[in-house]
Motif scaffolding. Sequence first.
Motif, PDB file in Angstrom:
ATOM      1  N   GLN A 155       0.875  -1.154   0.038  1.00 27.89           N
ATOM      2  CA  GLN A 155      -0.171   0.220   0.060  1.00 27.89           C
ATOM      3  C   GLN A 155       0.780   1.252  -0.197  1.00 27.89           C
ATOM      4  OE1 GLN A 155      -3.857   0.037   1.564  1.00 27.89           O
ATOM      5  NE2 GLN A 155      -3.567  -1.645   2.854  1.00 27.89           N
ATOM      6  N   VAL A 156       2.095   1.269   0.809  1.00 33.27           N
ATOM      7  CA  VAL A 156       2.981   2.422   0.892  1.00 33.27           C
ATOM      8  C   VAL A 156       3.421   2.632  -0.738  1.00 33.27           C
ATOM      9  CG1 VAL A 156       5.098   3.402   1.658  1.00 33.27           C
ATOM     10  CG2 VAL A 156       3.698   2.038   3.136  1.00 33.27           C
ATOM     11  N   LEU A 157       3.713   1.621  -1.381  1.00 32.65           N
ATOM     12  CA  LEU A 157       4.242   1.652  -2.540  1.00 32.65           C
ATOM     13  C   LEU A 157       3.812   2.384  -3.683  1.00 32.65           C
ATOM     14  CD1 LEU A 157       7.163   1.190  -3.780  1.00 32.65           C
ATOM     15  CD2 LEU A 157       6.539  -0.998  -4.527  1.00 32.65           C
ATOM     16  N   THR A 158       2.551   2.272  -3.570  1.00 35.10           N
ATOM     17  CA  THR A 158       1.309   2.829  -4.373  1.00 35.10           C
ATOM     18  C   THR A 158       1.553   4.407  -4.693  1.00 35.10           C
ATOM     19  OG1 THR A 158      -0.370   3.254  -2.829  1.00 35.10           O
ATOM     20  CG2 THR A 158      -0.403   1.191  -4.212  1.00 35.10           C
ATOM     21  N   HIS A 159       1.737   4.986  -3.221  1.00 37.46           N
ATOM     22  CA  HIS A 159       2.044   6.579  -3.248  1.00 37.46           C
ATOM     23  C   HIS A 159       3.605   6.856  -3.637  1.00 37.46           C
ATOM     24  CE1 HIS A 159      -1.693   7.252  -1.359  1.00 37.46           C
ATOM     25  NE2 HIS A 159      -1.356   6.334  -0.529  1.00 37.46           N
ATOM     26  N   VAL A 160       4.382   6.021  -3.327  1.00 39.34           N
ATOM     27  CA  VAL A 160       5.658   6.118  -3.721  1.00 39.34           C
ATOM     28  C   VAL A 160       6.008   6.119  -5.091  1.00 39.34           C
ATOM     29  CG1 VAL A 160       8.287   5.263  -3.261  1.00 39.34           C
ATOM     30  CG2 VAL A 160       6.517   5.284  -1.508  1.00 39.34           C
ATOM     31  N   LEU A 161       5.357   5.163  -5.836  1.00 35.99           N
ATOM     32  CA  LEU A 161       5.320   5.076  -7.164  1.00 35.99           C
ATOM     33  C   LEU A 161       4.642   6.356  -7.893  1.00 35.99           C
ATOM     34  CD1 LEU A 161       4.980   1.146  -7.532  1.00 35.99           C
ATOM     35  CD2 LEU A 161       6.750   2.503  -8.221  1.00 35.99           C
ATOM     36  N   ALA A 162       3.510   6.426  -7.560  1.00 43.19           N
ATOM     37  CA  ALA A 162       2.786   7.546  -8.055  1.00 43.19           C
ATOM     38  C   ALA A 162       3.508   8.806  -8.015  1.00 43.19           C
ATOM     39  CB  ALA A 162       1.623   7.731  -7.275  1.00 43.19           C
ATOM     40  N   VAL A 163       4.259   9.049  -7.049  1.00 39.85           N
ATOM     41  CA  VAL A 163       4.904  10.440  -7.096  1.00 39.85           C
ATOM     42  C   VAL A 163       6.263  10.309  -7.514  1.00 39.85           C
ATOM     43  CG1 VAL A 163       6.164  12.113  -5.414  1.00 39.85           C
ATOM     44  CG2 VAL A 163       3.820  11.262  -4.816  1.00 39.85           C
ATOM     45  N   CYS A 164       6.806   9.381  -7.395  1.00 40.19           N
ATOM     46  CA  CYS A 164       8.439   9.302  -8.100  1.00 40.19           C
ATOM     47  C   CYS A 164       7.990   8.859  -9.674  1.00 40.19           C
ATOM     48  CB  CYS A 164       8.884   7.851  -7.524  1.00 40.19           C
ATOM     49  SG  CYS A 164       9.475   8.057  -5.833  1.00 40.19           S
ATOM     50  N   GLU A 165       7.038   8.070 -10.096  1.00 37.08           N
ATOM     51  CA  GLU A 165       7.016   8.025 -11.522  1.00 37.08           C
ATOM     52  C   GLU A 165       6.479   9.456 -12.144  1.00 37.08           C
ATOM     53  OE1 GLU A 165       8.067   5.308 -13.349  1.00 37.08           O
ATOM     54  OE2 GLU A 165       8.734   4.303 -11.400  1.00 37.08           O
ATOM     55  N   TRP A 166       5.756  10.032 -11.577  1.00 42.44           N
ATOM     56  CA  TRP A 166       5.237  11.521 -11.886  1.00 42.44           C
ATOM     57  C   TRP A 166       6.587  12.312 -12.096  1.00 42.44           C
ATOM     58  CZ3 TRP A 166       0.295  13.141 -13.315  1.00 42.44           C
ATOM     59  CH2 TRP A 166       0.016  14.272 -13.780  1.00 42.44           C
ATOM     60  N   LEU A 167       7.169  12.523 -11.249  1.00 41.99           N
ATOM     61  CA  LEU A 167       8.280  13.291 -11.427  1.00 41.99           C
ATOM     62  C   LEU A 167       9.331  12.990 -12.486  1.00 41.99           C
ATOM     63  CD1 LEU A 167       8.955  14.170  -7.719  1.00 41.99           C
ATOM     64  CD2 LEU A 167       7.757  15.568  -9.415  1.00 41.99           C
ATOM     65  N   SER A 168       9.421  11.545 -12.205  1.00 44.73           N
ATOM     66  CA  SER A 168      10.442  10.943 -13.451  1.00 44.73           C
ATOM     67  C   SER A 168      10.070  11.082 -14.802  1.00 44.73           C
ATOM     68  CB  SER A 168      10.731   9.613 -13.012  1.00 44.73           C
ATOM     69  OG  SER A 168      11.292   9.390 -11.735  1.00 44.73           O
ATOM     70  N   SER A 169       8.934  11.294 -14.981  1.00 43.60           N
ATOM     71  CA  SER A 169       8.513  11.542 -16.320  1.00 43.60           C
ATOM     72  C   SER A 169       8.183  12.974 -16.708  1.00 43.60           C
ATOM     73  CB  SER A 169       6.907  10.890 -16.441  1.00 43.60           C
ATOM     74  OG  SER A 169       5.821  11.738 -15.663  1.00 43.60           O
ATOM     75  N   GLY A 170       9.114  13.613 -15.870  1.00 44.34           N
ATOM     76  CA  GLY A 170       9.140  15.243 -16.310  1.00 44.34           C
ATOM     77  C   GLY A 170       8.243  16.092 -15.872  1.00 44.34           C
ATOM     78  N   ARG A 171       7.229  15.693 -15.129  1.00 42.23           N
ATOM     79  CA  ARG A 171       6.135  16.653 -14.759  1.00 42.23           C
ATOM     80  C   ARG A 171       6.138  17.254 -13.448  1.00 42.23           C
ATOM     81  NH1 ARG A 171       1.597  13.822 -17.892  1.00 42.23           N
ATOM     82  NH2 ARG A 171       2.529  12.134 -18.949  1.00 42.23           N
ATOM     83  N   THR A 172       5.495  18.238 -13.338  1.00 42.97           N
ATOM     84  CA  THR A 172       5.652  18.958 -11.654  1.00 42.97           C
ATOM     85  C   THR A 172       4.238  18.440 -11.193  1.00 42.97           C
ATOM     86  OG1 THR A 172       4.864  20.897 -12.927  1.00 42.97           O
ATOM     87  CG2 THR A 172       7.110  20.721 -12.660  1.00 42.97           C
ATOM     88  N   LEU A 173       4.562  18.700  -9.795  1.00 48.80           N
ATOM     89  CA  LEU A 173       3.292  18.320  -8.858  1.00 48.80           C
ATOM     90  C   LEU A 173       2.748  19.726  -8.651  1.00 48.80           C
ATOM     91  CD1 LEU A 173       5.000  15.643  -6.759  1.00 48.80           C
ATOM     92  CD2 LEU A 173       2.618  15.370  -7.821  1.00 48.80           C
ATOM     93  N   PRO A 174       1.147  19.576  -8.436  1.00 48.90           N
ATOM     94  CA  PRO A 174       0.438  20.902  -8.090  1.00 48.90           C
ATOM     95  C   PRO A 174       0.526  21.108  -6.781  1.00 48.90           C
ATOM     96  CG  PRO A 174      -0.987  19.197  -8.676  1.00 48.90           C
ATOM     97  CD  PRO A 174       0.416  18.633  -8.821  1.00 48.90           C
ATOM     98  N   ILE A 175       0.956  20.520  -5.655  1.00 45.45           N
ATOM     99  CA  ILE A 175       1.019  20.349  -4.330  1.00 45.45           C
ATOM    100  C   ILE A 175       2.325  19.696  -3.956  1.00 45.45           C
ATOM    101  CG2 ILE A 175      -1.617  20.296  -4.354  1.00 45.45           C
ATOM    102  CD1 ILE A 175      -0.803  17.697  -2.607  1.00 45.45           C
ATOM    103  N   GLN A 176       2.729  20.376  -2.815  1.00 45.89           N
ATOM    104  CA  GLN A 176       4.092  19.720  -2.346  1.00 45.89           C
ATOM    105  C   GLN A 176       3.715  18.521  -1.256  1.00 45.89           C
ATOM    106  OE1 GLN A 176       6.173  21.507   1.086  1.00 45.89           O
ATOM    107  NE2 GLN A 176       8.206  20.559   0.194  1.00 45.89           N
ATOM    108  N   ILE A 177       4.394  17.244  -1.609  1.00 44.34           N
ATOM    109  CA  ILE A 177       4.211  16.271  -1.100  1.00 44.34           C
ATOM    110  C   ILE A 177       5.185  15.758  -0.183  1.00 44.34           C
ATOM    111  CG2 ILE A 177       3.544  13.703  -1.328  1.00 44.34           C
ATOM    112  CD1 ILE A 177       2.425  14.560  -3.989  1.00 44.34           C
ATOM    113  N   LYS A 178       5.155  15.248   1.312  1.00 44.36           N
ATOM    114  CA  LYS A 178       6.006  14.935   1.869  1.00 44.36           C
ATOM    115  C   LYS A 178       5.980  13.576   2.233  1.00 44.36           C
ATOM    116  CE  LYS A 178       6.544  19.572   4.080  1.00 44.36           C
ATOM    117  NZ  LYS A 178       6.444  20.115   5.527  1.00 44.36           N
ATOM    118  N   PHE A 179       6.898  12.700   2.636  1.00 41.68           N
ATOM    119  CA  PHE A 179       6.697  11.213   2.963  1.00 41.68           C
ATOM    120  C   PHE A 179       7.421  11.005   4.198  1.00 41.68           C
ATOM    121  CE2 PHE A 179       6.354  10.695  -1.670  1.00 41.68           C
ATOM    122  CZ  PHE A 179       5.301   9.929  -1.840  1.00 41.68           C
ATOM    123  N   LEU A 180       6.678  10.186   5.360  1.00 38.77           N
ATOM    124  CA  LEU A 180       7.504   9.916   6.398  1.00 38.77           C
ATOM    125  C   LEU A 180       7.014   8.204   6.709  1.00 38.77           C
ATOM    126  CD1 LEU A 180       9.084  10.649   9.043  1.00 38.77           C
ATOM    127  CD2 LEU A 180       6.756  10.459  10.173  1.00 38.77           C
TER     128      LEU A 180
END
Length: 487
Positions: A155-180
């Motif tokens: 379940q954690v990995l869904t968020h890690v992948l969603a954010v990491c793959e979004w950024l790696s594909s050269g897109r920017t995020l509309p909000i700041q996301i922090k992970f703990l």
Amino acid sequence: MSQTAKPSPEDSQPENSPTQETRTQETLPGDFVDFLAENAGRFEEELKEWLRIASISSDSSAKDDVHRAAEWVKNKFEAAGLKTESIPTAGFPLIYAETPPPAAADGKLPPVALVYGHYDVQPPEPLDLWTSPPFEPDVRDGKIYARGATDDKGQVLTHVLAVCEWLSSGRTLPIQIKFLIEGEEEVGSANLEEHLPRLSDKLACDVVVVSDSSQYGPGRPAITCGLRGIATYELFIDGPSHDLHSGSFGGAVMNPAIALCQMMASMIRPDGTIAVEGFYDDVLPIPEIERDSWKQLGSDDEEFARSVGAKQLAGEAGYTTDERRWARPSFDINGLTSGHQGEGVKTVLPAKASAKFSHRLVPNQDPVKITQKLQEHFARHCPTGVTFELKPDHGAGAMLADANSPYTKAASAAVESAFGVAPVMIREGGSIPILARFQEVLDCDVLLLGWGQNDDAAHSPDEKFALEDFHRGIRASAGLWQQMGRS
Ligand code: BES
Ligand code: MN
Ligand code: MN
């Protein structure tokens, strides 16, 4: 940081109307949906890699593996260019990462989200009940079987992948996301709790997003608006200085195992209510609006009993099964130890007995007050001839989220888009000890989006996670950040 008021049960009014209007709104650009589909196999391989690490936080011989699981997720963040750090604690490290904050538009600051989850897992025993070894992930019938598959690496990995793959594909995020991502959730999060005040600036956010719970059922995604708290204990009974022959001394000396049974039995009445004096003093009644809305979920007791392999359901009279599981306190004995456990007969009067037990707590119950009441209860109910010692382990209050927050609305749209159906509003009975502390210390809201299923066998043999739910979770996560950026 946040203006979100602490949610009270009155403003937590989930609606599960059967006539709920469905909006089908695409929350993600089509080319990213395609990209996720094309890379599904790679994401599954990455999940397997993480699941192969036996990060059992309660097992002192597994220390190196727990550290390796922390490093694994840290490397994921670093590879995607997030600002990442490993925060040491007296136990296992906290892995922190953050995306760049977006530029402010029209002077309006977009919300900040903090994704919380855990990389530690429960012990896999009993090993002989696993179909495939717990740390050799195996895919059968579209489900991945391994310890940690649903709780919580998958379940954690869904968020890690969603954010990491979004950024790696050269897109920017509309909000700041922090992970703990922490390594001691399964042992009560005491080190995170200790560090939390010091980390409050770093972790400042408007909403904590957690995927460490379940859907209501197959094809029925849910937003979980409350979790129960927990108080765990060990009760030790001390009798004669050594084991005695039960023929020579039985009937003349108090048997500690009997004393333990009497004391445990004194905790609960035949009608399922807890008999500890004052136990219900602070319990908040379940708001009628929630009771009504849960009744519309259409749960079936017989089906439920069958699904857990129980002969019949039991518990406090006057409440439905969902009410008893989600919003009424409970008492469970988790383990009993005394006397002869080996083969054959041994007529012994044991010198000692002990029990591990726990309560699930509901909003407004305080684990410290509960310990005080138990102490008084046992003093009143301890038979003469033995002494007792009550040792509290961990305690955490219950958690309520705001069912009407803008984050809940954003999540509802993102979940509907990924799962094809709008989520229902539920609570759940398990505990995530740190969440109530996040609400207090960070003054934030909490959004619980469980992608798992109730029968995923968390903490049990053959733990699993449906790969379809894994991929939908990734899409819903990516959609959530877009949706939050619009609100
Ligand atoms: N993911 C669970 C919590 C959970 C379980 C949430 C079921 C919703 C539904 C978590 O990892 C867990 O197991 N928590 C423990 C906490 C305890 C060890 C302090 C629990 O609930 O027993
Ligand atoms: Mn968990
Ligand atoms: Mn767990």
